[in-house]
Design an enzyme around this catalytic site. Sequence first.
Site, PDB file in Angstrom:
ATOM      1  N   HIS A 164      -9.028  -0.827   0.866  1.00 39.49           N
ATOM      2  CA  HIS A 164      -8.789  -1.157   2.319  1.00 39.49           C
ATOM      3  C   HIS A 164      -7.950   0.262   2.883  1.00 39.49           C
ATOM      4  O   HIS A 164      -6.879   0.039   1.741  1.00 39.49           O
ATOM      5  CB  HIS A 164      -8.186  -2.364   2.348  1.00 39.49           C
ATOM      6  CG  HIS A 164      -7.688  -2.738   3.803  1.00 39.49           C
ATOM      7  ND1 HIS A 164      -6.187  -2.121   4.370  1.00 39.49           N
ATOM      8  CD2 HIS A 164      -8.129  -4.158   4.251  1.00 39.49           C
ATOM      9  CE1 HIS A 164      -6.845  -2.952   5.411  1.00 39.49           C
ATOM     10  NE2 HIS A 164      -7.334  -3.582   5.499  1.00 39.49           N
ATOM     11  N   ILE A 167      -4.990   0.585   4.405  1.00 43.16           N
ATOM     12  CA  ILE A 167      -3.486   0.775   3.927  1.00 43.16           C
ATOM     13  C   ILE A 167      -3.284   0.089   2.330  1.00 43.16           C
ATOM     14  O   ILE A 167      -2.440   0.914   2.303  1.00 43.16           O
ATOM     15  CB  ILE A 167      -3.531  -1.210   4.791  1.00 43.16           C
ATOM     16  CG1 ILE A 167      -1.630  -0.625   5.173  1.00 43.16           C
ATOM     17  CG2 ILE A 167      -3.452  -2.114   3.259  1.00 43.16           C
ATOM     18  CD1 ILE A 167      -1.229  -1.979   6.102  1.00 43.16           C
ATOM     19  N   SER A 168      -4.307   0.615   1.533  1.00 47.22           N
ATOM     20  CA  SER A 168      -3.434   0.474  -0.146  1.00 47.22           C
ATOM     21  C   SER A 168      -3.954   1.670  -0.170  1.00 47.22           C
ATOM     22  O   SER A 168      -4.051   2.874  -0.287  1.00 47.22           O
ATOM     23  CB  SER A 168      -4.827  -0.447  -0.812  1.00 47.22           C
ATOM     24  OG  SER A 168      -4.763   0.275  -2.144  1.00 47.22           O
ATOM     25  N   SER A 169      -2.581   2.045  -0.802  1.00 47.31           N
ATOM     26  CA  SER A 169      -1.572   3.032  -1.254  1.00 47.31           C
ATOM     27  C   SER A 169      -2.565   3.510  -2.379  1.00 47.31           C
ATOM     28  O   SER A 169      -2.860   4.723  -2.672  1.00 47.31           O
ATOM     29  CB  SER A 169      -0.121   3.162  -1.469  1.00 47.31           C
ATOM     30  OG  SER A 169       0.055   1.996  -2.532  1.00 47.31           O
ATOM     31  N   ARG A 180      -5.962   4.645  -1.225  1.00 46.51           N
ATOM     32  CA  ARG A 180      -5.408   6.373  -0.580  1.00 46.51           C
ATOM     33  C   ARG A 180      -5.336   7.365  -1.935  1.00 46.51           C
ATOM     34  O   ARG A 180      -5.519   8.023  -1.809  1.00 46.51           O
ATOM     35  CB  ARG A 180      -4.377   6.794   0.535  1.00 46.51           C
ATOM     36  CG  ARG A 180      -4.625   5.912   1.600  1.00 46.51           C
ATOM     37  CD  ARG A 180      -3.419   6.089   2.996  1.00 46.51           C
ATOM     38  NE  ARG A 180      -1.809   5.267   1.724  1.00 46.51           N
ATOM     39  CZ  ARG A 180      -1.694   4.583   2.532  1.00 46.51           C
ATOM     40  NH1 ARG A 180      -2.146   3.332   2.756  1.00 46.51           N
ATOM     41  NH2 ARG A 180      -0.293   4.151   1.314  1.00 46.51           N
TER      42      ARG A 180
END
Length: 90
Positions: free
Chosen positions: A6, A8-10, A13
């Site tokens: 997803h 938004i997941s750090s 990323r």
Amino acid sequence: MRLYLHPISSNARRVLLTAAHLGLQPEIVEIDLTSAGDRRRLVELNPNSKIPVLEDDGFVLWESCAIMQYLADQTPARPSTRGTCGRVPT
């Protein structure tokens, strides 16, 4: 090689950044965390129901640090990346 994530997941990323640094281009599969269907699919891949998840020819791996190490191991032409992908910034 497929990477379930997803945006938004750090943790997702940092796996993406590692893949980019290594010159790898996994197929990105975005998981909608609000969708019951996507959550069920995620649990099938990772019983902990967490992202990111990497799938490579039937081999499934979760936990971002383990995925980054696996990606580094897939690029033997760049051995200098092995020591840096698991390092925790201070």
